[in-house]
Design a protein around this motif. Structure first.
Motif, PDB file in Angstrom:
ATOM      1  N   TYR A  23     -25.266 -34.578  79.519  1.00 61.28           N
ATOM      2  CA  TYR A  23     -23.977 -35.270  79.382  1.00 61.28           C
ATOM      3  C   TYR A  23     -23.370 -35.415  80.777  1.00 61.28           C
ATOM      4  O   TYR A  23     -23.873 -34.867  81.753  1.00 61.28           O
ATOM      5  CB  TYR A  23     -23.048 -34.493  78.465  1.00 61.28           C
ATOM      6  CG  TYR A  23     -23.557 -34.349  77.052  1.00 61.28           C
ATOM      7  CD1 TYR A  23     -23.116 -35.183  76.041  1.00 61.28           C
ATOM      8  CD2 TYR A  23     -24.524 -33.388  76.722  1.00 61.28           C
ATOM      9  CE1 TYR A  23     -23.592 -35.072  74.735  1.00 61.28           C
ATOM     10  CE2 TYR A  23     -25.009 -33.263  75.424  1.00 61.28           C
ATOM     11  CZ  TYR A  23     -24.536 -34.109  74.438  1.00 61.28           C
ATOM     12  OH  TYR A  23     -25.010 -33.999  73.158  1.00 61.28           O
ATOM     13  N   THR A  24     -22.258 -36.140  80.845  1.00 59.86           N
ATOM     14  CA  THR A  24     -21.558 -36.255  82.119  1.00 59.86           C
ATOM     15  C   THR A  24     -20.153 -35.698  81.966  1.00 59.86           C
ATOM     16  O   THR A  24     -19.627 -35.566  80.844  1.00 59.86           O
ATOM     17  CB  THR A  24     -21.454 -37.720  82.583  1.00 59.86           C
ATOM     18  OG1 THR A  24     -20.580 -38.443  81.709  1.00 59.86           O
ATOM     19  CG2 THR A  24     -22.822 -38.370  82.609  1.00 59.86           C
ATOM     20  N   THR A  25     -19.533 -35.390  83.079  1.00 55.93           N
ATOM     21  CA  THR A  25     -18.163 -34.868  83.061  1.00 55.93           C
ATOM     22  C   THR A  25     -17.199 -35.895  82.475  1.00 55.93           C
ATOM     23  O   THR A  25     -16.145 -35.513  81.935  1.00 55.93           O
ATOM     24  CB  THR A  25     -17.721 -34.478  84.477  1.00 55.93           C
ATOM     25  OG1 THR A  25     -17.946 -35.600  85.365  1.00 55.93           O
ATOM     26  CG2 THR A  25     -18.517 -33.275  84.991  1.00 55.93           C
ATOM     27  N   LEU A  35     -17.621 -27.062  71.977  1.00 54.97           N
ATOM     28  CA  LEU A  35     -18.392 -27.591  70.856  1.00 54.97           C
ATOM     29  C   LEU A  35     -19.776 -26.968  70.926  1.00 54.97           C
ATOM     30  O   LEU A  35     -20.427 -27.008  71.969  1.00 54.97           O
ATOM     31  CB  LEU A  35     -18.511 -29.120  70.941  1.00 54.97           C
ATOM     32  CG  LEU A  35     -17.214 -29.921  70.781  1.00 54.97           C
ATOM     33  CD1 LEU A  35     -17.468 -31.400  71.056  1.00 54.97           C
ATOM     34  CD2 LEU A  35     -16.624 -29.734  69.398  1.00 54.97           C
ATOM     35  N   SER A  36     -20.208 -26.402  69.805  1.00 56.80           N
ATOM     36  CA  SER A  36     -21.492 -25.717  69.818  1.00 56.80           C
ATOM     37  C   SER A  36     -22.642 -26.692  70.060  1.00 56.80           C
ATOM     38  O   SER A  36     -22.510 -27.904  69.829  1.00 56.80           O
ATOM     39  CB  SER A  36     -21.721 -24.992  68.490  1.00 56.80           C
ATOM     40  OG  SER A  36     -21.962 -25.918  67.452  1.00 56.80           O
ATOM     41  N   ILE A  37     -23.763 -26.168  70.540  1.00 54.82           N
ATOM     42  CA  ILE A  37     -24.944 -27.007  70.749  1.00 54.82           C
ATOM     43  C   ILE A  37     -25.378 -27.647  69.432  1.00 54.82           C
ATOM     44  O   ILE A  37     -25.746 -28.830  69.389  1.00 54.82           O
ATOM     45  CB  ILE A  37     -26.082 -26.168  71.367  1.00 54.82           C
ATOM     46  CG1 ILE A  37     -25.723 -25.776  72.803  1.00 54.82           C
ATOM     47  CG2 ILE A  37     -27.404 -26.930  71.320  1.00 54.82           C
ATOM     48  CD1 ILE A  37     -26.741 -24.867  73.473  1.00 54.82           C
ATOM     49  N   ARG A  94     -25.618 -31.661  68.800  1.00 61.01           N
ATOM     50  CA  ARG A  94     -26.830 -32.328  68.304  1.00 61.01           C
ATOM     51  C   ARG A  94     -26.522 -33.182  67.074  1.00 61.01           C
ATOM     52  O   ARG A  94     -27.035 -34.297  66.920  1.00 61.01           O
ATOM     53  CB  ARG A  94     -27.896 -31.285  67.981  1.00 61.01           C
ATOM     54  CG  ARG A  94     -28.525 -30.644  69.228  1.00 61.01           C
ATOM     55  CD  ARG A  94     -29.417 -29.483  68.846  1.00 61.01           C
ATOM     56  NE  ARG A  94     -30.097 -28.910  70.021  1.00 61.01           N
ATOM     57  CZ  ARG A  94     -30.645 -27.707  70.032  1.00 61.01           C
ATOM     58  NH1 ARG A  94     -30.625 -26.938  68.936  1.00 61.01           N
ATOM     59  NH2 ARG A  94     -31.240 -27.271  71.136  1.00 61.01           N
ATOM     60  N   HIS A  95     -25.684 -32.644  66.202  1.00 61.04           N
ATOM     61  CA  HIS A  95     -25.306 -33.407  65.006  1.00 61.04           C
ATOM     62  C   HIS A  95     -24.527 -34.660  65.384  1.00 61.04           C
ATOM     63  O   HIS A  95     -24.785 -35.752  64.837  1.00 61.04           O
ATOM     64  CB  HIS A  95     -24.469 -32.523  64.070  1.00 61.04           C
ATOM     65  CG  HIS A  95     -24.008 -33.226  62.826  1.00 61.04           C
ATOM     66  ND1 HIS A  95     -24.875 -33.785  61.917  1.00 61.04           N
ATOM     67  CD2 HIS A  95     -22.749 -33.484  62.359  1.00 61.04           C
ATOM     68  CE1 HIS A  95     -24.190 -34.347  60.934  1.00 61.04           C
ATOM     69  NE2 HIS A  95     -22.898 -34.179  61.181  1.00 61.04           N
ATOM     70  N   TYR A  96     -23.582 -34.533  66.304  1.00 59.28           N
ATOM     71  CA  TYR A  96     -22.805 -35.692  66.740  1.00 59.28           C
ATOM     72  C   TYR A  96     -23.706 -36.751  67.373  1.00 59.28           C
ATOM     73  O   TYR A  96     -23.451 -37.956  67.247  1.00 59.28           O
ATOM     74  CB  TYR A  96     -21.717 -35.267  67.721  1.00 59.28           C
ATOM     75  CG  TYR A  96     -20.581 -34.487  67.091  1.00 59.28           C
ATOM     76  CD1 TYR A  96     -20.482 -34.325  65.712  1.00 59.28           C
ATOM     77  CD2 TYR A  96     -19.579 -33.916  67.878  1.00 59.28           C
ATOM     78  CE1 TYR A  96     -19.445 -33.618  65.128  1.00 59.28           C
ATOM     79  CE2 TYR A  96     -18.535 -33.206  67.316  1.00 59.28           C
ATOM     80  CZ  TYR A  96     -18.466 -33.048  65.944  1.00 59.28           C
ATOM     81  OH  TYR A  96     -17.428 -32.343  65.383  1.00 59.28           O
ATOM     82  N   HIS A  97     -24.758 -36.306  68.059  1.00 58.62           N
ATOM     83  CA  HIS A  97     -25.726 -37.251  68.621  1.00 58.62           C
ATOM     84  C   HIS A  97     -26.470 -37.980  67.497  1.00 58.62           C
ATOM     85  O   HIS A  97     -26.621 -39.207  67.514  1.00 58.62           O
ATOM     86  CB  HIS A  97     -26.713 -36.509  69.528  1.00 58.62           C
ATOM     87  CG  HIS A  97     -27.762 -37.394  70.121  1.00 58.62           C
ATOM     88  ND1 HIS A  97     -28.949 -36.902  70.632  1.00 58.62           N
ATOM     89  CD2 HIS A  97     -27.833 -38.753  70.258  1.00 58.62           C
ATOM     90  CE1 HIS A  97     -29.667 -37.913  71.078  1.00 58.62           C
ATOM     91  NE2 HIS A  97     -29.026 -39.046  70.863  1.00 58.62           N
ATOM     92  N   PHE A 137     -22.260 -28.335  78.833  1.00 59.56           N
ATOM     93  CA  PHE A 137     -21.309 -29.228  78.165  1.00 59.56           C
ATOM     94  C   PHE A 137     -20.680 -28.520  76.961  1.00 59.56           C
ATOM     95  O   PHE A 137     -19.484 -28.683  76.677  1.00 59.56           O
ATOM     96  CB  PHE A 137     -22.014 -30.509  77.729  1.00 59.56           C
ATOM     97  CG  PHE A 137     -21.089 -31.611  77.304  1.00 59.56           C
ATOM     98  CD1 PHE A 137     -20.344 -32.312  78.240  1.00 59.56           C
ATOM     99  CD2 PHE A 137     -20.970 -31.963  75.964  1.00 59.56           C
ATOM    100  CE1 PHE A 137     -19.488 -33.336  77.850  1.00 59.56           C
ATOM    101  CE2 PHE A 137     -20.125 -32.984  75.574  1.00 59.56           C
ATOM    102  CZ  PHE A 137     -19.376 -33.676  76.511  1.00 59.56           C
ATOM    103  N   SER A 138     -21.481 -27.711  76.286  1.00 63.61           N
ATOM    104  CA  SER A 138     -20.980 -26.935  75.155  1.00 63.61           C
ATOM    105  C   SER A 138     -19.881 -25.979  75.613  1.00 63.61           C
ATOM    106  O   SER A 138     -18.822 -25.866  74.985  1.00 63.61           O
ATOM    107  CB  SER A 138     -22.120 -26.165  74.490  1.00 63.61           C
ATOM    108  OG  SER A 138     -21.629 -25.275  73.523  1.00 63.61           O
TER     109      SER A 138
END
Length: 280
Positions: free
Chosen positions: A44-46, A16-18, A22-25, A10-11
């Motif tokens: 994540y999903t497409t 978007l970096s891993i 993680r921060h966005y989560h 997904f990254s």
């Protein structure tokens, strides 16, 4: 049909970096569709890729994460568009300030300072309505119009007319320590009743070396520099707050280019400084 992606894939798909994902989560901005209870791995999903791309573009426009969250959770298109338009307006204002700073810097680097006229005047003790507070110098440009507006409103409510241009007095500590006493006042005759932050005062008598600054206040430091250099070279400077008089200001016109501010530096009157003189 959507397909599951590891956080790594997904990254790569979203740039978007891993660490960012993680921060966005953690803040609830972009939550994974699944988290393995044993390993903690996120998936994540497409279908989430477009949302990630939207977030990435908003961040490229320096939109704060809280504002992005508000946009993504907006209840309708009108609310969403209003939030985006508000941010674009802030960006335009920031761009304008950057352009002004660049133009000013070029002027300084190319030594294109216009000749300035230094004047002198004796200011008598002046009855006035005033607002006086300890402020941070970084807040001065925001504090000043609010104080000035409150003073005008209070005088109007009490039926008292201004008797001259509004002024300001600024303690040495405000410049030296970035925090100190600032006073905005409007000369007036009549009994000023204390109301809100407004109190009656008398601006002390003072002898001033003066210079007129034309334009917005975020460029006023150049006039201060010219006046300070003149006072150091030709005057006997006195301790005491510096003065400003808003000959043409926000109360007169919204056109900042038309503003005129007289800056006054307290000096000892020797009797030989009555005529204006030009400095380059």
């Amino acid at each position: 049909m959507s397909q599951a992606l590891t956080i790594g894939d997904f990254s790569k798909a979203t740039h978007l970096s891993i660490r960012t994902l993680r921060h966005y989560h953690q803040i609830g901005l972009l939550e994974p569709t699944g988290v393995d209870p044993d390993t903690g791995y996120r998936s994540y999903t497409t279908e989430q890729i477009p949302a990630a791309q939207v977030i990435r573009r908003f961040r490229a426009l320096d939109m704060p994460l809280d504002d992005i969250q508000a946009v993504l959770s907006a209840p309708d298109l009108r609310t969403r568009d209003h939030l985006i338009a508000a941010h674009l307006t802030r960006m335009e204002a920031s761009l304008s300030r950057t352009q002004q700073a660049v133009a000013s810097l070029r002027d300084l680097l190319e030594h294109r300072a216009a000749p300035a006229t230094i004047g002198h005047r004796s200011v008598p003790a002046t009855p006035a309505a005033a607002i006086s507070e300890n402020i941070d110098v970084a807040d001065a440009l925001l504090w000043y119009p609010g104080a000035l507006g409150e003073l005008h409103a209070t005088l109007a409510a009490q039926g008292i007319r201004a008797d001259g241009a509004a002024g300001g007095m600024f303690a040495d500590e405000l410049f030296a320590d970035e925090h100190g006493r600032a006073t905005i006042f409007i000369p007036c005759h009549g009994r000023v009743r204390p109301m809100g932050r407004v109190t009656p005062t008398t601006a002390p008598a003072v002898e001033l070396a003066t210079i007129i600054h034309a334009g917005p206040h975020d460029e006023i430091d150049r006039a201060y520099g010219t006046l300070g250099a003149h006072v150091a070279e030709h005057e006997l400077a006195l301790d005491g707050p510096l003065r400003e008089y808003y000959l043409v200001g926000p109360a007169d016109t919204a056109d900042e280019g038309a503003w005129r501010t007289e800056i006054g530096w307290p000096v000892f009157a020797t009797g030989t400084t009555g005529s204006p003189m030009s400095v380059s």
